[in-house]
Design a protein around this motif. Structure first.
Motif, PDB file in Angstrom:
ATOM      1  N   LEU A 229       0.825  -1.207   0.000  1.00 39.65           N
ATOM      2  CA  LEU A 229       0.000   0.000   0.000  1.00 39.65           C
ATOM      3  C   LEU A 229       0.859   1.257   0.000  1.00 39.65           C
ATOM      4  N   VAL A 230       1.835   1.352   0.880  1.00 41.58           N
ATOM      5  CA  VAL A 230       2.624   2.585   0.963  1.00 41.58           C
ATOM      6  C   VAL A 230       3.492   2.769  -0.279  1.00 41.58           C
ATOM      7  N   ARG A 231       3.764   1.712  -1.014  1.00 45.31           N
ATOM      8  CA  ARG A 231       4.510   1.836  -2.268  1.00 45.31           C
ATOM      9  C   ARG A 231       3.589   2.180  -3.426  1.00 45.31           C
ATOM     10  N   GLY A 232       2.281   2.272  -3.148  1.00 48.23           N
ATOM     11  CA  GLY A 232       1.335   2.622  -4.199  1.00 48.23           C
ATOM     12  C   GLY A 232       0.918   1.462  -5.062  1.00 48.23           C
ATOM     13  N   GLU A 233       1.236   0.208  -4.628  1.00 50.13           N
ATOM     14  CA  GLU A 233       0.907  -0.962  -5.440  1.00 50.13           C
ATOM     15  C   GLU A 233      -0.518  -1.442  -5.202  1.00 50.13           C
ATOM     16  N   ARG A 234      -1.167  -0.999  -4.147  1.00 49.93           N
ATOM     17  CA  ARG A 234      -2.563  -1.328  -3.898  1.00 49.93           C
ATOM     18  C   ARG A 234      -3.234  -0.130  -3.251  1.00 49.93           C
ATOM     19  N   GLU A 235      -4.556  -0.042  -3.393  1.00 48.07           N
ATOM     20  CA  GLU A 235      -5.295   1.102  -2.899  1.00 48.07           C
ATOM     21  C   GLU A 235      -5.749   0.927  -1.450  1.00 48.07           C
ATOM     22  N   HIS A 236      -5.979  -0.298  -1.042  1.00 48.62           N
ATOM     23  CA  HIS A 236      -6.450  -0.519   0.326  1.00 48.62           C
ATOM     24  C   HIS A 236      -6.271  -1.999   0.670  1.00 48.62           C
ATOM     25  N   PHE A 237      -6.385  -2.305   1.936  1.00 52.15           N
ATOM     26  CA  PHE A 237      -6.456  -3.699   2.386  1.00 52.15           C
ATOM     27  C   PHE A 237      -7.239  -3.741   3.694  1.00 52.15           C
ATOM     28  N   ARG A 238      -7.807  -4.897   3.992  1.00 55.15           N
ATOM     29  CA  ARG A 238      -8.611  -5.081   5.193  1.00 55.15           C
ATOM     30  C   ARG A 238      -8.179  -6.373   5.883  1.00 55.15           C
ATOM     31  N   VAL A 239      -7.882  -6.298   7.178  1.00 55.03           N
ATOM     32  CA  VAL A 239      -7.409  -7.454   7.936  1.00 55.03           C
ATOM     33  C   VAL A 239      -7.965  -7.392   9.355  1.00 55.03           C
ATOM     34  N   GLU A 240      -7.890  -8.521  10.047  1.00 54.52           N
ATOM     35  CA  GLU A 240      -8.135  -8.547  11.492  1.00 54.52           C
ATOM     36  C   GLU A 240      -6.777  -8.448  12.168  1.00 54.52           C
ATOM     37  N   LYS A 241      -6.601  -7.427  13.029  1.00 59.75           N
ATOM     38  CA  LYS A 241      -5.277  -7.188  13.603  1.00 59.75           C
ATOM     39  C   LYS A 241      -5.393  -6.814  15.084  1.00 59.75           C
ATOM     40  N   PRO A 242      -4.509  -7.423  15.889  1.00 59.15           N
ATOM     41  CA  PRO A 242      -4.448  -7.027  17.304  1.00 59.15           C
ATOM     42  C   PRO A 242      -3.413  -5.914  17.511  1.00 59.15           C
ATOM     43  N   PHE A 243      -3.637  -5.081  18.530  1.00 53.75           N
ATOM     44  CA  PHE A 243      -2.695  -4.035  18.935  1.00 53.75           C
ATOM     45  C   PHE A 243      -2.520  -4.113  20.445  1.00 53.75           C
ATOM     46  N   TYR A 244      -1.346  -3.680  20.907  1.00 59.80           N
ATOM     47  CA  TYR A 244      -1.143  -3.508  22.341  1.00 59.80           C
ATOM     48  C   TYR A 244      -1.597  -2.108  22.731  1.00 59.80           C
ATOM     49  N   ARG A 245      -2.463  -2.031  23.746  1.00 58.59           N
ATOM     50  CA  ARG A 245      -2.832  -0.734  24.285  1.00 58.59           C
ATOM     51  C   ARG A 245      -1.701  -0.208  25.150  1.00 58.59           C
ATOM     52  N   THR A 246      -1.849   1.034  25.608  1.00 59.31           N
ATOM     53  CA  THR A 246      -0.803   1.641  26.423  1.00 59.31           C
ATOM     54  C   THR A 246      -0.636   0.932  27.764  1.00 59.31           C
ATOM     55  N   ASP A 247      -1.709   0.238  28.258  1.00 63.18           N
ATOM     56  CA  ASP A 247      -1.601  -0.471  29.535  1.00 63.18           C
ATOM     57  C   ASP A 247      -1.187  -1.923  29.363  1.00 63.18           C
ATOM     58  N   GLY A 248      -0.847  -2.321  28.141  1.00 64.19           N
ATOM     59  CA  GLY A 248      -0.383  -3.669  27.895  1.00 64.19           C
ATOM     60  C   GLY A 248      -1.464  -4.652  27.496  1.00 64.19           C
TER      61      GLY A 248
END
Length: 722
Positions: A229-248
């Motif tokens: 995406l950031v290289r401009g090779e695709r317009e968008h993508f959709r995934v299920e993704k986990p993140f760490y919050r600030t409290d862990g």
């Protein structure tokens, strides 16, 4: 934001797609017309929205799916002067609530969950198109302001401020998290919803770089898609993704990232839309746990165990060992102490079993009721390892369990199956373990048995015979052979014993020892016994009419213990005799000695009734039990049939004097009680002569004839045999 309420099920009323699209456009226009700066009437505005509704419906069902047309819809809203922040917010609400409802049943092959996911992406694309068009409109307005700065500077500044305020309102008030970053991943701006998702510290979120949000549970393709995406090779993508919050803690999201380009089409920014799915994921995990674990004990249930076993059997170069446990006498605990106490006992048993299977590759599960299973897997698992596991289980159960102030001793029977993965299916392994467990239980319980292929085959055959018995009786697969009863005094045929056989389609002719115990177990012995009685009596009546020159032949029919206790026994016998016209004295019912040991008057009453009618009652297999000989006086029997074990000692020469004395004593006792004596298993002339001298009345055995067809009875040449 609120949308017009509709009656439940109203979407199902229109017959065609166009009617549903018109209804969707009506709801949409009612929602956003009040906040739209347009000169059109509401009816005209509704017709203006109808083509946009068609675009959304087409995008919902496009193959392959592409949410890009929804960006054009967002831009069209801006072009129609729907630039108020509430217009976008209400539009997203209408699309979320009604698009799948009114347009989702066009292609019934697409699952509803997929349609909901597509609808979410359409909302994201619509918002992105709206934002882009609004931004472009803002830039256009800025250019207009620049060109007319000398004449309308004040007005242009006011318009610019209003436009930016509307864009900021949309950005801030959106229900989903929105973040904007440059192509290097630096977070430039986030809205309030996204800040709340990450714990509410705006400065900590803005200070991050997108590449810092790596999580160990990221799908392998997530960062590959991001790079494209950031290289401009695709317009968008959709995934299920986990993140760490600030409290862990972990935040789970449905993440959609879109690429924003400048006026010349060059990649400029990345826009992230996040939906918080943490609670939904936790609920799914909880539902999954409840679906795969036993509610009472917390152990894995049959479903999860089957998954683990399938996985173990599919592994390359691996071995497995399985212990199938069933508690001995658990029903008695439930019946005496109650099911609540039984449940507490099962919980304690589960805890003990878990303590026995703590090594890597080991697990314990409850299959249901009082059945548990322990599994051990690994490349080096041996038969001894599995036996050691079974020994640990029996040892853990040996200590009594305290229930309601009393100590309960728990015993169990275990069937062991072990081997190499890939050789058998999970169903075959469990069936073998179950069969082996019942062998352990039949051997006395509180022990384990190892699987044996031949024993499994016999058990499977027995099961097949058991299930085939009812249909076999209906199809007429049973037949009767008759073995003559010979009078030892003059060598004449005195009668015959009816012996049932089963002509099985696969196994051939089966003797009664193969299926009578199964019929007893299933209760089919009652209708089968009645059929044998009817056929034997019918045959005896035929003999009487066919051979009027000789005396009537007595027909002997065996009674099983189940028939003896059946309330319809006397009625069946009377009915059969009445319909055939056979004299009751020509019928002899044989009852085994073991069935009458300790019999009370309720059991003997039907036999007494039959004896009073004139039916002979024979005590079969006499001498194999431990009944008191004095009890013969109270039994309604007229014949003793000595078991063949007494004649075996007479096969040698000279005959065993002890056997001779025993037979002499029994014959003397029987005659003193006015009982006739029949001997089974006569195979030689010497045996026949000895039995005749002793005083036995009748005999049967292969010396005279094997069991055969009924027409052989009157053609039996006894002179040749003697």
């Amino acid at each position: 934001m609120s949308v017009p309420a509709q009656a439940p099920g109203s979407a199902a009323e229109p017959d065609g797609l166009e009617d549903r699209l018109q209804r969707f456009a009506t709801i949409w226009s009612r929602a956003i017309f009040p906040v739209t700066a347009t000169s059109m009437t509401r009816t005209e505005f509704e017709q203006h929205l109808l083509p946009l509704a068609r675009q959304l419906s087409a995008a919902l069902h496009a193959l392959p799916f592409d949410a890009a047309p929804a960006q054009d819809v967002g831009a069209a809203l801006v072009a129609a002067h729907c630039t108020d922040p509430d217009a976008l917010s209400r539009t997203l609400g209408v699309v979320d609530a009604y698009l799948v409802l009114y347009c989702g049943n066009v292609h019934t092959g697409t699952p509803v969950d997929d349609l909901r996911a597509r609808c979410s992406r359409i909302q994201h694309a619509l918002a992105a198109g709206f934002a882009r068009a609004l931004r472009e409109r803002t830039l256009s307005e800025q250019e207009a302001i620049a060109r007319s700065a000398l004449t309308a500077r004040a007005f242009a500044e006011q318009a610019l401020h209003a436009t930016e305020a509307r864009f900021r309102a949309v950005f801030e008030d959106a229900a989903i998290g929105i973040g904007i970053a440059d192509l290097q991943g630096n977070v430039l701006d986030v809205n309030e919803a996204l800040t709340r998702m990450f714990g509410g510290l705006d400065t900590l979120v803005r200070a991050r770089n997108v590449t810092e949000w790596v999580h160990p549970e990221d799908a392998p393709h997530v960062w590959k898609l991001y790079g494209e995406l950031v290289r401009g090779e695709r317009e968008h993508f959709r995934v299920e993704k986990p993140f760490y919050r600030t409290d862990g803690t972990v935040l789970w999201t449905n993440l959609t990232v879109s690429l924003l380009r400048d006026a010349e089409g060059r990649p400029q920014y990345q826009l992230a839309l996040m939906e918080d799915t943490t609670e939904r994921r936790l609920l799914n995990l909880r539902l999954r746990y409840e679906a795969t674990h036993d509610a009472l004990t917390g152990l894995p249930n049959r479903t999860l165990f089957a998954e683990r076993l399938d996985k173990a059997l599919a592994a390359d170069d691996s071995r497995f060992g399985l212990c199938y446990l069933d508690l001995d006498g658990f029903k008695a605990i439930n019946d005496s102490l109650g099911h609540a106490a039984g449940d507490r006992l099962l919980v304690e048993v589960a805890d003990r079993l878990q303590s026995c299977a703590t090594a890597p590759g080991e697990m314990v599960a409850r299959l249901g009721g009082d059945e548990f299973v322990a599994l051990t897997t690994g490349p080096s698992v041996t038969a001894q390892d599995t036996e050691d596991l079974a020994v640990r289980i029996l040892g853990a159960l040996a200590t009594p369990i305290g229930l309601d102030g009393r100590d309960i001793t728990v015993r169990g029977s275990i069937g062991i199956v072990e081997g190499r993965a890939g050789e058998r299916t999970s169903a075959e392994v469990l069936r073998s373990a179950d069969i082996t467990m019942y062998r352990a239980k039949a051997a006395g319980g509180n022990r384990f048995e190892r699987a044996d292929a031949e024993a499994d085959a016999r058990a499977i055959t027995r099961h097949g015979l058991t299930t085939a018995l009812p249909a076999a009786l209906e199809r007429g697969e049973f037949f009767i052979e008759y073995q003559p009863l010979v009078h030892l005094g003059d060598g004449t045929v005195h009668g015959a014993e009816a012996l049932v056989r089963w002509c099985h389609p696969q196994h051939g002719v089966l003797g009664p020892d193969r299926f009578i115990p199964l019929a007893e177990h299933t209760g089919l012995i009652v209708p089968l016994g009645r059929w044998v009685l009817e056929e034997a009596v019918r045959q005896a009546r035929f003999w009487k009419h066919r051979h009027t020159d000789g005396g009537p032949l007595r027909i002997n029919v065996n009674l099983s213990p189940t028939q003896l206790h059946h309330p319809g026994l006397v009625g069946d016998v009377v009915d059969v005799l009445d319909r055939s016209g056979l004299d009751p004295g020509a019928l002899c019912l044989e009852v085994t000695e073991s069935a009458l040991i300790g019999a009370d008057e309720d059991v003997l009453k039907p036999l007494r009734h039959l004896a009073e009618m004139g039916v002979n009652i024979a005590l079969d297999d006499f001498g194999t039990g431990y009944s008191n000989l004095a009890n013969l006086r109270r039994l309604p029997v007229s014949i003793l049939k000595l078991d063949r074990s007494f004649t075996r000692g007479m096969q040698q020469h000279p005959a065993d004097p002890v056997d001779l004395k025993i037979v002499e004593g029994i014959v003397s006792l029987a005659h003193s009680l006015d009982l006739a004596v029949t001997v089974e298993g006569v195979e030689t002339a010497a045996q026949a002569e000895q039995l005749r001298r002793i005083g036995c009345d009748t005999a049967q055995g292969w010396y005279y004839a094997r069991p055969g067809a009924p027409d052989r009875i009157h053609t039996l040449a006894l002179a040749d045999a003697v």
